[in-house]
Structures are given as structure tokens and as C-alpha cells.
Design an enzyme around this catalytic site. Structure first.
Site, PDB file in Angstrom:
ATOM      1  N   LYS A 243       0.694  -1.127  -0.013  1.00 21.09           N
ATOM      2  CA  LYS A 243       0.124  -0.024  -0.003  1.00 21.09           C
ATOM      3  C   LYS A 243       0.945   1.334  -0.037  1.00 21.09           C
ATOM      4  O   LYS A 243       2.022   1.323   0.380  1.00 21.09           O
ATOM      5  CB  LYS A 243      -0.956  -0.082   0.979  1.00 21.09           C
ATOM      6  N   ARG A 277      -3.814 -10.064   4.532  1.00 20.50           N
ATOM      7  CA  ARG A 277      -4.135 -10.203   3.280  1.00 20.50           C
ATOM      8  C   ARG A 277      -2.786  -9.657   2.591  1.00 20.50           C
ATOM      9  O   ARG A 277      -2.686  -8.400   2.712  1.00 20.50           O
ATOM     10  CB  ARG A 277      -5.404  -9.275   3.017  1.00 20.50           C
TER      11      ARG A 277
HETATM   12  N1  HH2 Z   1      -7.281  -3.858   0.415  1.00 20.08           N
HETATM   13  C1  HH2 Z   1      -7.679  -3.623  -0.873  1.00 20.08           C
HETATM   14  C2  HH2 Z   1      -8.641  -4.482  -1.445  1.00 20.08           C
HETATM   15  N2  HH2 Z   1      -9.732  -5.067  -0.572  1.00 20.08           N
HETATM   16  N3  HH2 Z   1      -9.976  -5.904   1.521  1.00 20.08           N
HETATM   17  C3  HH2 Z   1      -9.831  -5.696   2.783  1.00 20.08           C
HETATM   18  N4  HH2 Z   1     -10.886  -6.698   3.747  1.00 20.08           N
HETATM   19  N5  HH2 Z   1      -8.990  -5.268   3.359  1.00 20.08           N
HETATM   20  C4  HH2 Z   1      -8.187  -4.358   2.545  1.00 20.08           C
HETATM   21  O1  HH2 Z   1      -7.065  -3.928   2.906  1.00 20.08           O
HETATM   22  C5  HH2 Z   1      -7.955  -4.421   1.141  1.00 20.08           C
HETATM   23  C6  HH2 Z   1      -9.244  -5.073   0.446  1.00 20.08           C
HETATM   24  C7  HH2 Z   1      -6.580  -3.035  -1.904  1.00 20.08           C
HETATM   25  O2  HH2 Z   1      -5.668  -3.958  -2.499  1.00 20.08           O
HETATM   26  P1  HH2 Z   1      -5.708  -4.547  -3.860  1.00 20.08           P
HETATM   27  O3  HH2 Z   1      -6.740  -5.609  -4.080  1.00 20.08           O
HETATM   28  O4  HH2 Z   1      -4.230  -5.140  -4.001  1.00 20.08           O
HETATM   29  O5  HH2 Z   1      -6.154  -3.598  -4.708  1.00 20.08           O
HETATM   30  P2  HH2 Z   1      -7.334  -3.045  -5.892  1.00 20.08           P
HETATM   31  O6  HH2 Z   1      -8.200  -2.535  -4.899  1.00 20.08           O
HETATM   32  O7  HH2 Z   1      -6.635  -1.917  -6.646  1.00 20.08           O
HETATM   33  O8  HH2 Z   1      -7.462  -4.192  -6.547  1.00 20.08           O
END
Ligand code: HH2
Length: 304
Positions: A243, A277
């Protein structure tokens, strides 16, 4: 129906923490996951625009192969997303989101590891559960109309995440009087709403939502005080992997944040997170193994 000692409990009472009873297991579809050690949730983004891996896994075959690799590397759960939630991301229709994730769910369903689906939409939740999802990961904590009922009608686990605002605008000017207190209250209220809707507390996970309507300083306060969130009595999920706060700290772009992500994952585990995660499962697994060796009874805990 579950009864607390001393008589029947209302939904609000049932959501209150139980003294000395940190959650030991998570009910998750046909799985019961032990929480004796932190679990690794591997991220599979079937999106063109996710902040760190967008576009890499848009073809179903690539997403399935990546998920299988993460399972090999030691993932305890796989989180499949069909809509990016990065700041400024464009919304996606339920049809498009489902078209992205359904083939991946179909290919992976029936395996040894529970599948989670990262969505805010009740129609996507229902179809994902029908296709075998054992967990719904909702960054808006079941606030969409119909979302509580969609999960309550199933045996899936639910991750309730805190977010201030919505992805398009959430990083514009996040503001809190006391970020830890406000996030904790919000999560307690959403857990109470979930229980009132018929979701057993053994199916509930909470998440402070690092980076979702939070400055670097808010994220720092939440990570330092993660133990206070864990006091709610639900397993805490921490998502710090790659992040932008880690970019701010290290000066590195998303693709070069693995060492910082591992440090953040261990610090979250140290403060009580029970689900981590992460994008980089193999590396986090090794780091976690060392942490477990030191903090546990000296035995090897993670599977070979
Ligand atoms: N962070 C992201 C997406 N989903 N869900 C939970 N529960 N907690 C988190 O911190 C979280 C999440 C963001 O990360 P990522 O999936 O890699 O990116 P994007 O939302 O751009 O697909």
C-alpha cells in the site's frame, strides 16, 4: 440459536466482546479455520486496474494459475476481486464483475482452501456464494441494501471493513477526531448489524481498512492500536500489502514494496491480526514462520 450464559442475548449484547475469549476459529462455508496462528490470505485481482497487479490476471487461466501458485506457497485463503478499490478507480457493473470472477471460482471451487470474494454488491455476493465462495470480503461492510441478507442466507464468512467515503474520493481529505475510536465503533456497529441479520459471530472478521479514507498518520495510529480493534473479540484482518503508506515510508513504487509489506504484516501479526491479506505469499510465509518459531513453542508450525 446461541445463548450467552445468564440468559438470551439481544443482537447488540451478542456483538459485545467476550472477556478472555479471542476468537479461536472462523466458520467459513464448509471450512472451520483455526485461528491459533495468523492465516495468510493470498490476493488474486482479476482486474485491469488494481494498483499493484492490475491487468496481469485478467485472463481466467492466468488468474487460476496464480491462485494455484499462491496455494502451493502456503496461502490459507484466496481472495478474488473483480473490481479495483484503489483511490479513483472507476466503478464496474455487477455483470462485468461476475464475468471476471465466475470462471476463476468455478475452476478453483472444491479445493483445499476457502475462496473469498472481494465485492460490495449483493448480486455478486449471492452468485459468488452459489459458485462456492466461502467468504465475502466487503470493503463497505455490508452497507449496500440487500448485502446483509445476501450473506445471512448463506454459511459464508464475512469480512467487515472500515472505509471513510468511497473509493473514488476517499483519499481527498480523510478526517477523524480519534481514528482508532471511530473505526472501532464502526466495526462494532456493523458486527451488531450482521448478527441482528442472522450472521453468527463465528463467521465475522473485522478490518480497519488501511488506506481506505486514511492518511499515512491514520494508518500508523491504526497499526499501533490494532490490539484495541482485536479487543472487539472478532478476528482482525490486516491488508497493508504494497500500500501507498509503505511507498511513502520507503520511497518505492508498488512493485518494489515486498520487504516493507512483510515488515508490516509481521507488525500486524504481533499486534493481534489473525488474517494477513498479502500479494506475496511465499515471502510472507517464511517471515511468519520465523515469527511463529520465536513466539510459539519452538516447533515448526507452518506446513511444508
Ligand atoms: N485492500 C484492497 C482491496 N480489498 N479488502 C480488505 N478486507 N482489506 C484491505 O485492506 C483491502 C481489501 C486493496 O488492495 P488490492 O486488492 O491489491 O488493490 P485494488 O483494490 O486496486 O484491486
Amino acid at each position: 440459536m446461541r445463548r450467552e450464559e445468564g440468559g438470551p442475548a439481544g443482537p447488540l449484547e451478542a456483538a459485545l466482546p467476550r472477556p478472555n475469549s479471542a476468537a479461536r476459529a472462523l466458520r467459513c462455508g464448509r471450512f472451520v479455520l483455526s485461528l491459533d496462528r495468523p492465516l495468510l490470505m493470498g490476493v488474486v485481482n482479476v482486474t485491469p486496474d488494481s494498483f499493484s497487479d492490475g491487468g496481469r490476471l485478467l485472463a481466467p487461466g492466468a488468474a487460476v494459475a496464480h491462485a494455484e501458485r499462491l496455494i502451493e506457497e502456503g496461502a490459507d485463503l484466496i481472495d478474488i476481486g473483480g473490481e479495483s478499490s484503489r483511490p479513483g478507480a472507476a466503478p464496474v457493473s455487477a455483470e462485468r464483475e461476475l464475468a471476471r470472477i465466475a470462471p476463476v471460482l468455478e475452476a478453483l471451487n472444491g479445493g483445499a482452501v476457502p475462496l473469498s470474494v472481494d465485492t460490495v454488491k449483493p448480486e455478486v455476493m449471492r452468485e459468488a456464494i452459489r459458485l462456492g465462495a466461502a467468504m465475502i470480503n466487503d470493503i463497505s461492510a455490508l452497507r449496500e441494501p440487500g448485502a446483509l441478507a445476501a450473506v445471512a442466507a448463506s454459511d459464508a464468512a464475512i469480512c467487515l471493513m472500515h472505509m471513510q467515503g468511497e473509493p473514488r474520493t476517499m483519499q481527498a481529505s480523510p478526517r477523524y477526531t480519534d481514528v482508532v475510536d471511530e473505526v472501532k465503533r464502526f466495526l462494532a456497529e456493523r458486527a451488531a448489524a450482521a448478527i441482528a441479520a442472522g450472521i453468527a459471530r463465528e463467521r465475522i472478521v473485522v478490518d480497519p481498512g488501511f488506506g481506505f479514507g486514511k492518511t499515512v498518520e491514520h494508518n500508523r495510529a491504526l497499526l499501533r492500536a490494532l490490539g484495541a480493534i482485536a479487543e472487539l473479540g472478532y478476528p482482525v484482518l490486516a491488508g497493508l500489502s504494497r500500500k501507498s503508506t509503505l511507498g511513502w515510508i520507503t520511497g518505492r513504487p508498488a512493485g518494489e514494496r515486498m520487504p516493507a509489506s512483510i515488515a508490516a504484516a509481521l507488525l500486524a501479526a504481533e499486534r493481534g491480526a489473525r488474517i494477513l491479506r498479502v500479494h506475496d505469499v511465499a515471502a510472507t510465509r517464511d517471515a511468519l514462520a520465523v515469527w511463529l518459531w520465536l513466539t510459539g513453542d519452538g516447533q515448526k508450525i507452518l506446513r511444508d
